[in-house]
Design a protein around this motif. Structure first.
Motif, mmCIF file in Angstrom:
data_model
loop_
_atom_site.group_PDB
_atom_site.id
_atom_site.type_symbol
_atom_site.label_atom_id
_atom_site.label_comp_id
_atom_site.label_asym_id
_atom_site.label_seq_id
_atom_site.Cartn_x
_atom_site.Cartn_y
_atom_site.Cartn_z
ATOM 1 N N ASP A 66 0.913 -1.122 0.047
ATOM 2 C CA ASP A 66 0.028 -0.040 -0.019
ATOM 3 C C ASP A 66 0.893 1.195 0.219
ATOM 4 O O ASP A 66 0.447 2.293 -0.701
ATOM 5 N N LEU A 67 1.794 1.102 0.784
ATOM 6 C CA LEU A 67 2.733 2.455 0.715
ATOM 7 C C LEU A 67 3.470 2.549 -0.622
ATOM 8 O O LEU A 67 4.105 3.761 -1.070
ATOM 9 N N HIS A 68 3.730 1.486 -1.531
ATOM 10 C CA HIS A 68 4.467 1.842 -2.604
ATOM 11 C C HIS A 68 3.282 2.344 -3.569
ATOM 12 O O HIS A 68 3.645 2.877 -4.609
ATOM 13 N N ASP A 69 1.968 1.854 -3.240
ATOM 14 C CA ASP A 69 1.018 2.368 -4.033
ATOM 15 C C ASP A 69 0.591 3.812 -3.868
ATOM 16 O O ASP A 69 0.536 4.699 -4.751
ATOM 17 N N ARG A 70 0.562 3.979 -2.712
ATOM 18 C CA ARG A 70 0.289 5.623 -2.218
ATOM 19 C C ARG A 70 1.082 6.010 -1.105
ATOM 20 O O ARG A 70 0.981 6.218 0.000
ATOM 21 N N PRO A 71 2.464 6.380 -1.453
ATOM 22 C CA PRO A 71 3.509 7.000 -0.652
ATOM 23 C C PRO A 71 3.215 8.156 0.304
ATOM 24 O O PRO A 71 3.766 8.094 1.154
ATOM 25 N N ASN A 104 -2.259 -3.203 -10.078
ATOM 26 C CA ASN A 104 -1.602 -1.945 -10.533
ATOM 27 C C ASN A 104 -0.009 -2.623 -11.025
ATOM 28 O O ASN A 104 0.609 -2.318 -10.325
ATOM 29 N N ARG A 105 0.133 -2.361 -12.210
ATOM 30 C CA ARG A 105 1.402 -2.760 -12.667
ATOM 31 C C ARG A 105 2.521 -1.832 -12.300
ATOM 32 O O ARG A 105 3.690 -2.290 -11.888
ATOM 33 N N THR A 106 2.129 -0.384 -12.061
ATOM 34 C CA THR A 106 3.591 0.446 -11.703
ATOM 35 C C THR A 106 3.476 -0.035 -10.251
ATOM 36 O O THR A 106 4.893 -0.018 -9.641
ATOM 37 N N THR A 107 2.520 -0.333 -9.323
ATOM 38 C CA THR A 107 3.099 -0.455 -8.071
ATOM 39 C C THR A 107 3.652 -1.859 -7.880
ATOM 40 O O THR A 107 4.629 -2.009 -7.081
ATOM 41 N N ALA A 108 3.385 -2.802 -8.585
ATOM 42 C CA ALA A 108 4.180 -4.293 -8.623
ATOM 43 C C ALA A 108 5.412 -4.110 -9.023
ATOM 44 O O ALA A 108 6.383 -4.444 -8.352
ATOM 45 N N ALA A 109 5.664 -2.951 -10.035
ATOM 46 C CA ALA A 109 7.276 -2.664 -10.202
ATOM 47 C C ALA A 109 7.850 -1.899 -9.101
ATOM 48 O O ALA A 109 9.091 -2.101 -8.700
ATOM 49 N N LYS A 110 7.307 -1.072 -8.526
ATOM 50 C CA LYS A 110 7.717 -0.272 -7.356
ATOM 51 C C LYS A 110 8.030 -1.416 -6.284
ATOM 52 O O LYS A 110 9.175 -1.403 -5.602
ATOM 53 N N VAL A 111 7.223 -2.126 -5.776
ATOM 54 C CA VAL A 111 7.402 -3.185 -4.869
ATOM 55 C C VAL A 111 8.540 -4.067 -5.135
ATOM 56 O O VAL A 111 9.307 -4.481 -4.195
#
Length: 172
Positions: A66-71, A104-111
């Motif tokens: 969640d924090l990578h999705d909404r920092p 969310n592909r971007t969130t997966a990449a961030k994680v």
């Protein structure tokens, strides 16, 4: 958290206005749309006893994703990374499952990028990283919109220099 916060967030299906108690401000945020659509709002949560009352709380794995999705909910990237670096163990199967559920592909990449950067400390194996790589965007996405940086090709992620270099460590 790495720093002390007086603003706390909670998720609920019911609408409510922000409220304050003592020096704390409580604000409701919505469950992610992908979870609502799948009726999986409580994926990666735990129930804890608080003075005889059961309270549902996000697991550390859900917090990581969640924090990578909404920092911004965690005080920004430096705060998020410094806080997550204090956690000694994550159930990486659950991290991947939850990241996949968000869709969310971007969130997966961030994680994935975070886990790769902390692979030794968190004992991340290649299978977990490979699972996350299957979810990443087809084209490069910014880790932080509008923030220039360098492309991390295996995650299709443009990472700001301050995060890639963890420049806050120099200030200590």
């Amino acid at each position: 958290a790495h720093s002390v916060f007086e603003r706390l967030f909670f998720q609920s299906k019911s609408q409510s206005r922000p409220t304050s108690f003592r020096s704390y401000r409580f604000e409701r945020i919505s469950f992610p749309k992908a979870l609502r659509e799948r009726h999986a709002e409580h994926l990666a949560t735990v129930t804890v006893d608080r003075e005889g009352s059961p309270i549902r709380s996000a697991s550390l794995e859900r917090v990581l994703v969640d924090l990578h999705d909404r920092p911004e909910l965690g005080g920004g990237w430096e705060e998020v990374w410094r806080s997550l670096e204090t956690v000694e163990y994550f159930d990486l199967d659950l991290v991947v499952e939850y990241a996949e559920a968000l869709g969310n592909r971007t969130t997966a990449a961030k994680v994935g990028y975070f886990l790769e950067q902390h692979a030794d400390a968190l004992m991340v194996d290649d299978a977990h990283l490979a699972s996350l790589r299957e979810l990443i965007p087809k084209q490069p996405h910014y880790l932080q919109r509008g923030q220039p940086g360098r492309l991390i090709q295996n995650w299709n992620l443009i990472v700001p220099a301050f995060l890639a270099e963890r420049s806050w460590k120099e200030v200590l």
